[in-house]
Design a protein around this motif. Sequence first.
Motif, PDB file in Angstrom:
ATOM      1  N   THR A 178      59.063 185.076 103.352  1.00 14.40           N
ATOM      2  CA  THR A 178      59.353 183.943 102.457  1.00 14.40           C
ATOM      3  C   THR A 178      59.625 184.416 101.033  1.00 14.40           C
ATOM      4  O   THR A 178      60.552 183.937 100.369  1.00 14.40           O
ATOM      5  CB  THR A 178      58.179 182.959 102.470  1.00 14.40           C
ATOM      6  N   MET A 179      58.831 185.361 100.542  1.00  9.54           N
ATOM      7  CA  MET A 179      59.010 185.872  99.191  1.00  9.54           C
ATOM      8  C   MET A 179      60.360 186.557  99.043  1.00  9.54           C
ATOM      9  O   MET A 179      61.051 186.393  98.024  1.00  9.54           O
ATOM     10  CB  MET A 179      57.882 186.840  98.848  1.00  9.54           C
ATOM     11  N   TYR A 180      60.763 187.328 100.042  1.00  6.10           N
ATOM     12  CA  TYR A 180      62.043 188.031  99.974  1.00  6.10           C
ATOM     13  C   TYR A 180      63.208 187.034  99.952  1.00  6.10           C
ATOM     14  O   TYR A 180      64.187 187.223  99.217  1.00  6.10           O
ATOM     15  CB  TYR A 180      62.173 188.973 101.166  1.00  6.10           C
ATOM     16  N   ILE A 181      63.095 185.972 100.739  1.00  9.40           N
ATOM     17  CA  ILE A 181      64.147 184.948 100.746  1.00  9.40           C
ATOM     18  C   ILE A 181      64.215 184.245  99.388  1.00  9.40           C
ATOM     19  O   ILE A 181      65.304 184.028  98.832  1.00  9.40           O
ATOM     20  CB  ILE A 181      63.899 183.928 101.874  1.00  9.40           C
ATOM     21  N   ARG A 182      63.072 183.904  98.842  1.00 15.49           N
ATOM     22  CA  ARG A 182      63.049 183.190  97.570  1.00 15.49           C
ATOM     23  C   ARG A 182      63.652 184.020  96.442  1.00 15.49           C
ATOM     24  O   ARG A 182      64.453 183.509  95.630  1.00 15.49           O
ATOM     25  CB  ARG A 182      61.612 182.797  97.219  1.00 15.49           C
ATOM     26  N   GLN A 183      63.297 185.278  96.357  1.00 14.79           N
ATOM     27  CA  GLN A 183      63.843 186.085  95.276  1.00 14.79           C
ATOM     28  C   GLN A 183      65.333 186.344  95.480  1.00 14.79           C
ATOM     29  O   GLN A 183      66.087 186.466  94.510  1.00 14.79           O
ATOM     30  CB  GLN A 183      63.060 187.398  95.151  1.00 14.79           C
ATOM     31  N   THR A 184      65.795 186.389  96.722  1.00  7.37           N
ATOM     32  CA  THR A 184      67.227 186.549  96.976  1.00  7.37           C
ATOM     33  C   THR A 184      67.991 185.289  96.604  1.00  7.37           C
ATOM     34  O   THR A 184      69.071 185.352  95.984  1.00  7.37           O
ATOM     35  CB  THR A 184      67.475 186.892  98.450  1.00  7.37           C
ATOM     36  N   VAL A 185      67.445 184.123  96.955  1.00 11.98           N
ATOM     37  CA  VAL A 185      68.087 182.861  96.577  1.00 11.98           C
ATOM     38  C   VAL A 185      68.138 182.718  95.063  1.00 11.98           C
ATOM     39  O   VAL A 185      69.156 182.274  94.498  1.00 11.98           O
ATOM     40  CB  VAL A 185      67.331 181.673  97.213  1.00 11.98           C
ATOM     41  N   LEU A 186      67.072 183.108  94.381  1.00 10.23           N
ATOM     42  CA  LEU A 186      67.056 183.039  92.919  1.00 10.23           C
ATOM     43  C   LEU A 186      68.126 183.949  92.320  1.00 10.23           C
ATOM     44  O   LEU A 186      68.828 183.558  91.359  1.00 10.23           O
ATOM     45  CB  LEU A 186      65.669 183.437  92.396  1.00 10.23           C
TER      46      LEU A 186
END
Length: 559
Positions: free
Chosen positions: A250-258
């Motif tokens: 989840t953290m990796y997805i969030r930072q990529t989306v950001l």
Amino acid sequence: MIPVAEFKQFTEQQPAFKVLKPWWDVLAEYLTVAMLMIGVFGCTLQVTQDKIICLPSHELRENISEAPCQQLLPRSVSEQMGGLREVSGLKNNLDLQQYSFINQLCYETALHWYAKYFPYLVVIHTLIFMVCTSFWFKFPGTSSKIEHFISILGKCFDSPWTTRALSEVSGDNHKGPAAGRAMATVEASAGPGKASEGEKEKVLMEPEKVVTEPPAVTLLDKKEGEQAKALFEKVRKFRVHVEEGDILYTMYIRQTVLKVCKFFAILVYNLVYVEKISFLVACRVETSEVTGYASFCCNHTKAHLFSKLAFCYISFVCVYGLTCLYTLYWLFHRPLKEYSFRSVREETGMGDIPDVKNDFAFMLHLIDQYDSLYSKRFAVFLSEVSESRLKQLNLNHEWTPEKLRQKLQRNARGRLELALCMLPGLPDTVFELSELEALRLEAICDITFPPGLSQLVGLQELSLLHSPARLPFSSQVFLRDRLKVIRVKCEELREVPLWVFGLRGLEELHLEGLFPPELARAATLESLRELKQLKVLSLRSNAGKVPASVTDVAGHLQR
């Protein structure tokens, strides 16, 4: 001047973290370094050199019909030739303080904000990109799991047991004839998959020469075995802990989306405002009372360089954005919360390696982007078969034949007996004691007698006390006519191994255990018809009557 080393703390990571950085993260890291260099270079110029230089316009305010700097734009050659006349320099009657005041005032009011703050914006945006990329390496909830995983991964990769386990599994198919063993030796010496057809043919023709060569796999010492045992325990606990959640994923997805959102925002406003960086700037300020002039023409000294840096920065941002978009595609296109070791199971032959899920699976997917050999060697420590082999190896190291011989004693019947109690398994070194006549095993779980049992040619008595045992068919044939006495003690009599009732040479059978409450009255027991030489039968249980199968041997029972 701002040194680039001051920004190192934003991206400084442990070198071991590189195994969790796929190629797109590595490319993005180099791009951020390039963008940071652009920003730092622009900031350095902004601080160390004059920002803007202004000169007053001598046109009267009521006569000005165009911006002051429009008159300085290039005109046609004929127009210039027609207007040739002798001119002299204009006297502005301004001192240095007035020029400095005008330059600062026009810089703040007339220059567009994008041209003023461009290098600072580049630095800020780049730092945000860096923080987004490395945030999951710093956040306590994720960094602890990553550090623990990388620590275990490195130990598993370098463990001698990994090499031995893979070598043993790959050699299981070459334990038959001498030619098979020779082929395994040639392939081990030439490297996997590199043995030529000529070498194979030569080995098949001369197997006896290769069999005498020493094995390629070295034995593990006791210390290495204990370290591998501790690794199995760490991997088991880590797997249970990490598979519970998906915070890393989840953290990796969030930072990529950001990063993707920030990329689009940066790209849009830079394309819109990059044209605002101009060499000449018109400035009108109400300073006639202090300078005598209200209109100025200013030169943005770094406009030409900043415009080139801006286009270069936009190019880097575009490439960076493409890597982020590819990352999103990879994240949502593949089932990254599930990881299958199917190919590893087929390649190594360890069919019990389990598939993993959630964060454990996600980290293994990232590891495959770096080097799939890591996950292959890590899988060895997920196999229960591999763990049981290691336990057996450690057991053999601990219980050497010399140590076992010291425990040999004569029992009540005068037979040379070895008694083992509460061990994690049965040492293979037991079967090197060819003089052994009686074997007593107590509180030893999951015993499987190996083919080496046939070396105990003098074995006549076997006691299994709360020690369930499996016996291969070849060993059953060996014991069928040799074993004279057997004792089995278990919680319930239905746990008595079935092969016990097929020992034709058995003279004494001692069984101790309970029938289930619903079967105690019936007291049924396996058929004793095969025990034709049985003379003594001992049954200690809660049976309500003598089992009917006892009549099968009643004709030759003595006690």
